[in-house]
Design a protein around this motif. Sequence first.
Motif, PDB file in Angstrom:
ATOM      1  N   TYR A  45      12.246  11.349   4.358  1.00 49.48           N
ATOM      2  CA  TYR A  45      13.150  10.890   5.418  1.00 49.48           C
ATOM      3  C   TYR A  45      12.428  10.579   6.734  1.00 49.48           C
ATOM      4  N   PRO A  46      11.546  11.460   7.222  1.00 53.86           N
ATOM      5  CA  PRO A  46      10.869  11.140   8.487  1.00 53.86           C
ATOM      6  C   PRO A  46      10.045   9.847   8.401  1.00 53.86           C
ATOM      7  N   LEU A  47       9.527   9.532   7.234  1.00 52.53           N
ATOM      8  CA  LEU A  47       8.710   8.329   7.077  1.00 52.53           C
ATOM      9  C   LEU A  47       9.557   7.062   7.042  1.00 52.53           C
ATOM     10  N   VAL A  48      10.795   7.178   6.586  1.00 51.75           N
ATOM     11  CA  VAL A  48      11.704   6.037   6.544  1.00 51.75           C
ATOM     12  C   VAL A  48      12.379   5.855   7.905  1.00 51.75           C
TER      13      VAL A  48
ATOM     14  N   PHE B 231       0.865  -1.178   0.000  1.00 51.64           N
ATOM     15  CA  PHE B 231       0.000   0.000   0.000  1.00 51.64           C
ATOM     16  C   PHE B 231       0.902   1.228   0.000  1.00 51.64           C
ATOM     17  N   THR B 232       1.002   1.886  -1.143  1.00 49.03           N
ATOM     18  CA  THR B 232       1.873   3.050  -1.281  1.00 49.03           C
ATOM     19  C   THR B 232       1.024   4.303  -1.430  1.00 49.03           C
ATOM     20  N   PHE B 233       1.264   5.265  -0.568  1.00 50.11           N
ATOM     21  CA  PHE B 233       0.535   6.531  -0.569  1.00 50.11           C
ATOM     22  C   PHE B 233       1.506   7.663  -0.876  1.00 50.11           C
ATOM     23  N   HIS B 234       0.983   8.817  -1.249  1.00 43.13           N
ATOM     24  CA  HIS B 234       1.826   9.963  -1.591  1.00 43.13           C
ATOM     25  C   HIS B 234       2.117  10.827  -0.380  1.00 43.13           C
ATOM     26  N   VAL B 235       3.395  11.181  -0.212  1.00 41.33           N
ATOM     27  CA  VAL B 235       3.815  12.039   0.888  1.00 41.33           C
ATOM     28  C   VAL B 235       3.135  13.407   0.784  1.00 41.33           C
ATOM     29  N   GLU B 236       2.856  13.861  -0.419  1.00 38.23           N
ATOM     30  CA  GLU B 236       2.287  15.190  -0.611  1.00 38.23           C
ATOM     31  C   GLU B 236       0.906  15.348   0.024  1.00 38.23           C
ATOM     32  N   VAL B 237       0.179  14.246   0.195  1.00 35.31           N
ATOM     33  CA  VAL B 237      -1.176  14.331   0.754  1.00 35.31           C
ATOM     34  C   VAL B 237      -1.275  13.706   2.146  1.00 35.31           C
ATOM     35  N   SER B 238      -0.160  13.250   2.701  1.00 29.37           N
ATOM     36  CA  SER B 238      -0.212  12.497   3.960  1.00 29.37           C
ATOM     37  C   SER B 238       0.680  13.068   5.055  1.00 29.37           C
ATOM     38  N   LYS B 239       1.061  14.319   4.930  1.00 29.20           N
ATOM     39  CA  LYS B 239       1.991  14.897   5.897  1.00 29.20           C
ATOM     40  C   LYS B 239       1.417  14.963   7.312  1.00 29.20           C
TER      41      LYS B 239
ATOM     42  N   GLN C  85       1.736   8.704  10.248  1.00 33.98           N
ATOM     43  CA  GLN C  85       1.984   7.700  11.287  1.00 33.98           C
ATOM     44  C   GLN C  85       0.756   6.800  11.466  1.00 33.98           C
ATOM     45  N   GLU C  86      -0.403   7.407  11.532  1.00 33.69           N
ATOM     46  CA  GLU C  86      -1.652   6.652  11.657  1.00 33.69           C
ATOM     47  C   GLU C  86      -1.847   5.762  10.428  1.00 33.69           C
ATOM     48  N   LEU C  87      -1.560   6.301   9.275  1.00 32.80           N
ATOM     49  CA  LEU C  87      -1.726   5.570   8.017  1.00 32.80           C
ATOM     50  C   LEU C  87      -0.816   4.341   7.975  1.00 32.80           C
ATOM     51  N   VAL C  88       0.450   4.500   8.330  1.00 27.44           N
ATOM     52  CA  VAL C  88       1.396   3.377   8.319  1.00 27.44           C
ATOM     53  C   VAL C  88       0.948   2.298   9.306  1.00 27.44           C
ATOM     54  N   LYS C  89       0.541   2.687  10.505  1.00 27.04           N
ATOM     55  CA  LYS C  89       0.069   1.710  11.492  1.00 27.04           C
ATOM     56  C   LYS C  89      -1.125   0.931  10.966  1.00 27.04           C
ATOM     57  N   LYS C  90      -2.059   1.628  10.353  1.00 30.60           N
ATOM     58  CA  LYS C  90      -3.260   0.963   9.845  1.00 30.60           C
ATOM     59  C   LYS C  90      -2.914   0.025   8.687  1.00 30.60           C
ATOM     60  N   VAL C  91      -2.015   0.463   7.807  1.00 29.81           N
ATOM     61  CA  VAL C  91      -1.589  -0.380   6.679  1.00 29.81           C
ATOM     62  C   VAL C  91      -0.962  -1.666   7.204  1.00 29.81           C
ATOM     63  N   LYS C  92      -0.062  -1.547   8.172  1.00 29.31           N
ATOM     64  CA  LYS C  92       0.593  -2.724   8.741  1.00 29.31           C
ATOM     65  C   LYS C  92      -0.413  -3.626   9.470  1.00 29.31           C
ATOM     66  N   SER C  93      -1.386  -3.014  10.140  1.00 24.21           N
ATOM     67  CA  SER C  93      -2.383  -3.806  10.870  1.00 24.21           C
ATOM     68  C   SER C  93      -3.241  -4.650   9.927  1.00 24.21           C
ATOM     69  N   LYS C  94      -3.316  -4.240   8.673  1.00 22.33           N
ATOM     70  CA  LYS C  94      -4.085  -4.995   7.674  1.00 22.33           C
ATOM     71  C   LYS C  94      -3.187  -5.974   6.909  1.00 22.33           C
ATOM     72  N   GLY C  95      -1.938  -6.114   7.364  1.00 21.77           N
ATOM     73  CA  GLY C  95      -1.044  -7.094   6.771  1.00 21.77           C
ATOM     74  C   GLY C  95      -0.386  -6.668   5.469  1.00 21.77           C
ATOM     75  N   MET C  96      -0.392  -5.373   5.197  1.00 22.11           N
ATOM     76  CA  MET C  96       0.220  -4.867   3.962  1.00 22.11           C
ATOM     77  C   MET C  96       1.545  -4.179   4.276  1.00 22.11           C
ATOM     78  N   LYS C  97       2.407  -4.126   3.277  1.00 20.59           N
ATOM     79  CA  LYS C  97       3.697  -3.442   3.372  1.00 20.59           C
ATOM     80  C   LYS C  97       3.466  -1.968   3.008  1.00 20.59           C
ATOM     81  N   PRO C  98       3.777  -1.024   3.927  1.00 19.87           N
ATOM     82  CA  PRO C  98       3.568   0.387   3.621  1.00 19.87           C
ATOM     83  C   PRO C  98       4.711   0.988   2.805  1.00 19.87           C
ATOM     84  N   GLY C  99       4.331   1.808   1.851  1.00 16.11           N
ATOM     85  CA  GLY C  99       5.309   2.534   1.055  1.00 16.11           C
ATOM     86  C   GLY C  99       4.861   3.971   0.883  1.00 16.11           C
ATOM     87  N   VAL C 100       5.803   4.841   0.574  1.00 21.93           N
ATOM     88  CA  VAL C 100       5.487   6.241   0.330  1.00 21.93           C
ATOM     89  C   VAL C 100       6.032   6.638  -1.037  1.00 21.93           C
ATOM     90  N   ALA C 101       5.238   7.405  -1.770  1.00 17.34           N
ATOM     91  CA  ALA C 101       5.623   7.877  -3.103  1.00 17.34           C
ATOM     92  C   ALA C 101       5.800   9.386  -3.078  1.00 17.34           C
TER      93      ALA C 101
END
Length: 190
Positions: A92-95, A53-61, A65-81
């Motif tokens: 950098y802060p997301l990595v 599940f890859t989301f854009h940094v431009e819309v998720s600033k 953190q909430e988004l990454v936790k939720k993605v992982k809780s659903k068993g998906m690998k989080p990515g940022v574009a």
Amino acid sequence: MKRFQHFVPNLTLGAPVIKSLRKHTKAYLDCHLMVTNPLDYVEPLGDAGASGFTFHVEVSKENWQELVKKVKSKGMKPGVALRPGTPIEEVYPLVEGENPVEMVLVMTVEPGFGGQKFMPETMEKVCVLRAKYPSLDIEVDGGLGPSTIDMAASAGANCIVAGSSVFGSPEPAQVILHMRKSVEEVQSSS
């Protein structure tokens, strides 16, 4: 009925397609969400069987953190574009965060439509990421094909998204083989 705003004007595949595909494959199903509200898609895509599940940094600033936790809780690998014009420092802060993303997708075209020309200047971002995070998965998307794959692989990309060059080719398997070989050769020499 809830309306979704999109980062780009078209939505290619959604949860119903992922769910249908998952019934027939164990392949990694990577979802790149070019939407302004990615949090709304986590549950449907996770339930459908998406792998990434890859989301854009431009819309998720504000809520990454909430988004990454939720993605992982659903068993998906989080990515940022990030788009070509977005400074690399914004990821950098997301990595490096307490609950980090596991992949960075560097867009090598402006998001939205296939068939665009590869922007070689985006490879500097890939080089910077590879030097700073040697074990990070770095994906590139946009304008990738036989004529651009070596540049992306040499910069440090290890995940490649190719659309038009594969689906527009009379020999798609050969295009895929060529690109895979390029990435593998660079990785094995590193």
